[in-house]
Motif scaffolding. Structure first.
Motif, mmCIF file in Angstrom:
data_model
loop_
_atom_site.group_PDB
_atom_site.id
_atom_site.type_symbol
_atom_site.label_atom_id
_atom_site.label_comp_id
_atom_site.label_asym_id
_atom_site.label_seq_id
_atom_site.Cartn_x
_atom_site.Cartn_y
_atom_site.Cartn_z
ATOM 1 N N ARG A 96 -12.608 -30.354 20.539
ATOM 2 C CA ARG A 96 -12.972 -31.284 21.618
ATOM 3 C C ARG A 96 -14.108 -32.203 21.167
ATOM 4 O O ARG A 96 -14.058 -33.422 21.385
ATOM 5 N N HIS A 140 -12.798 -34.778 18.772
ATOM 6 C CA HIS A 140 -12.046 -35.800 19.515
ATOM 7 C C HIS A 140 -13.003 -36.821 20.158
ATOM 8 O O HIS A 140 -12.787 -38.033 20.054
ATOM 9 N N LEU A 141 -14.037 -36.331 20.817
ATOM 10 C CA LEU A 141 -15.003 -37.229 21.455
ATOM 11 C C LEU A 141 -15.697 -38.122 20.431
ATOM 12 O O LEU A 141 -15.930 -39.311 20.683
ATOM 13 N N TYR A 172 -13.347 -40.927 19.090
ATOM 14 C CA TYR A 172 -13.171 -42.029 20.042
ATOM 15 C C TYR A 172 -14.493 -42.626 20.514
ATOM 16 O O TYR A 172 -14.505 -43.444 21.425
ATOM 17 N N SER A 208 -16.892 -41.499 22.269
ATOM 18 C CA SER A 208 -17.051 -41.342 23.718
ATOM 19 C C SER A 208 -17.837 -40.082 24.073
ATOM 20 O O SER A 208 -17.584 -39.471 25.102
ATOM 21 N N THR A 209 -18.804 -39.731 23.230
ATOM 22 C CA THR A 209 -19.587 -38.522 23.496
ATOM 23 C C THR A 209 -20.627 -38.737 24.576
ATOM 24 O O THR A 209 -20.958 -37.819 25.310
ATOM 25 N N CYS A 263 -22.652 -35.190 26.329
ATOM 26 C CA CYS A 263 -21.665 -34.582 25.442
ATOM 27 C C CYS A 263 -21.590 -33.078 25.676
ATOM 28 O O CYS A 263 -20.495 -32.520 25.784
ATOM 29 N N LYS A 301 -19.687 -32.422 28.796
ATOM 30 C CA LYS A 301 -18.247 -32.668 28.641
ATOM 31 C C LYS A 301 -17.550 -31.487 27.962
ATOM 32 O O LYS A 301 -16.394 -31.193 28.250
ATOM 33 N N THR A 339 -23.699 -42.868 21.640
ATOM 34 C CA THR A 339 -22.589 -41.983 21.285
ATOM 35 C C THR A 339 -22.725 -41.518 19.841
ATOM 36 O O THR A 339 -23.324 -42.199 19.014
#
Length: 92
Positions: free
Chosen positions: A10, A13-14, A17, A19-20, A26, A29, A59
């Protein structure tokens, strides 16, 4: 309950992209503490991931493209290289 591996996937992945969010965002999430997030980031860095944090974009990101390749190998194949030239590691 999520496993360490699921959380690392996970986090990866963040980061991929971008998008943390902030470290606090983060961690939320992923469902871990901020202190644990720093431990997870250290694991990624120890595995060779070029992770950085952008204060402007707020990020984490990778400074170069790449991906993680995790696989199970029988003992006689430990420490060998894959067909792509990637180092295979044992999760012992």
């Amino acid at each position: 309950m999520k496993s360490l591996l699921q959380r690392l996937i996970r986090l990866d992945h963040l980061i991929q992209y971008k998008s943390t969010g902030t470290p606090s965002d983060c961690a939320q999430k992923i469902g871990i503490s901020e202190r644990s997030l720093y431990d997870y980031l250290k694991i990624l860095k120890d595995m060779g991931a070029p992770v950085r944090f952008s204060r402007g974009r707020r990020t984490y990101y990778y400074t170069e493209g790449g991906h993680f390749h995790i696989s199970f190998l029988p003992r006689e194949n430990e420490g060998v290289y894959s067909e792509l030239g990637e180092r295979e590691y044992s999760l012992v």
